[in-house]
Write a protein that holds these residues in place. Structure first.
Motif, short mmCIF file in Angstrom:
data_model
loop_
_atom_site.label_atom_id
_atom_site.label_comp_id
_atom_site.label_asym_id
_atom_site.label_seq_id
_atom_site.Cartn_x
_atom_site.Cartn_y
_atom_site.Cartn_z
N ASN A 152 0.80 -1.23 0.20
CA ASN A 152 0.08 0.14 -0.19
C ASN A 152 0.77 1.19 0.06
OD1 ASN A 152 -2.45 -1.53 0.13
ND2 ASN A 152 -2.29 -1.74 2.26
N LEU A 153 2.02 1.30 -0.45
CA LEU A 153 2.99 2.56 -0.49
C LEU A 153 3.82 2.22 -1.75
CD1 LEU A 153 4.41 2.85 3.06
CD2 LEU A 153 2.79 4.26 2.23
N PRO A 154 4.04 3.54 -2.44
CA PRO A 154 4.75 3.39 -3.35
C PRO A 154 6.24 2.91 -3.33
CG PRO A 154 4.34 5.74 -2.82
CD PRO A 154 3.54 4.88 -1.80
N SER A 159 6.87 2.77 5.73
CA SER A 159 6.30 3.29 6.89
C SER A 159 6.56 2.29 8.20
CB SER A 159 4.50 3.22 6.91
OG SER A 159 4.31 3.81 8.21
N VAL A 160 7.56 2.82 8.79
CA VAL A 160 8.10 1.91 9.93
C VAL A 160 7.14 1.27 11.03
CG1 VAL A 160 10.37 1.74 11.61
CG2 VAL A 160 10.50 3.38 9.66
N PRO A 161 6.99 0.13 11.03
CA PRO A 161 6.09 -0.54 12.16
C PRO A 161 6.60 -0.46 13.36
CG PRO A 161 7.15 -2.27 10.72
CD PRO A 161 7.70 -0.99 10.24
N GLU A 162 5.83 -0.71 14.43
CA GLU A 162 6.15 -0.82 15.81
C GLU A 162 7.16 -1.98 15.96
OE1 GLU A 162 5.54 0.77 18.64
OE2 GLU A 162 4.64 2.40 17.55
#
Length: 195
Positions: A152-154, A159-162
């Protein structure tokens, strides 16, 4: 009396040795992916990470990768950060903000260091209040087609997860890091050097 002192001294040395090895880790750098900050053959003493909650942007971490047990890279993003690469420029949208911040590079030198015959341009860059040097050749492609692709990202955005961090080598054109491997889970982090 001498025998008791000798045994006590020996016990203190043994306990100190065990405690030191529980708290610290000695490693030898095995590649030039952190050049110009560190070179192959450099020896480092890292604090073992018993609890990884204090890892911050700019820290150096030692972790295990699928192909190599001890890999040393710099933390660029922590949980909640959005990392964006445009060509070779790094942008960070820090957790809890909506501000896109460019990691600006200021030229330090050109050609003083080289990698596999390519002259390296060295730049000073900064994350938060931590300054460090990174290197680029200017001729090596970004290999974007090999980037780790987050759902879901280009391409070129993560996006760094927990419980994870995003890392890069300081020798950007010669580093296999989160751009290609994906995120580094905190359970894989063995050591840290705070900056």
């Amino acid at each position: 009396m001498f025998n008791k002192i000798f045994k006590l001294t020996l016990a203190i040395v043994a306990i100190s040795f065990v405690a030191f090895n529980l708290l610290f880790l000695r490693v030898t750098i095995e590649s030039d992916s952190m050049k110009p900050t560190l070179a192959e053959g450099d020896v480092l003493l890292l604090r073992r990470t018993l609890f990884n909650s204090d890892i911050e942007r700019g820290d150096l971490i030692l972790f295990s990768a699928p192909s190599k047990e001890n890999v040393l890279k710099r933390v660029i993003g922590v949980a909640g950060d959005l990392i964006t690469l445009n060509e070779k420029t790094v942008y960070i949208t820090k957790s809890g903000t909506s501000t896109l911040t460019q990691m600006k590079n200021t030229v330090v030198s050109h050609g003083e260091h080289d990698q596999d015959g390519y002259p390296l341009s060295v730049y000073e860059t900064q994350i938060d209040n931590i300054k460090f040097n990174v290197a680029y050749t200017g001729v090596i492609p970004t290999y974007e087609s090999r980037y780790y692709r987050q759902e879901n990202l280009p391409l070129g955005q993560w996006s760094v997860p927990e419980g994870a961090v995003f890392v890069m080598g300081d020798n950007r054109d010669f580093s296999v890091d989160s751009r290609f491997l994906g995120f580094i889970d905190s359970s894989r982090i063995n050591g840290i050097i705070k900056n």
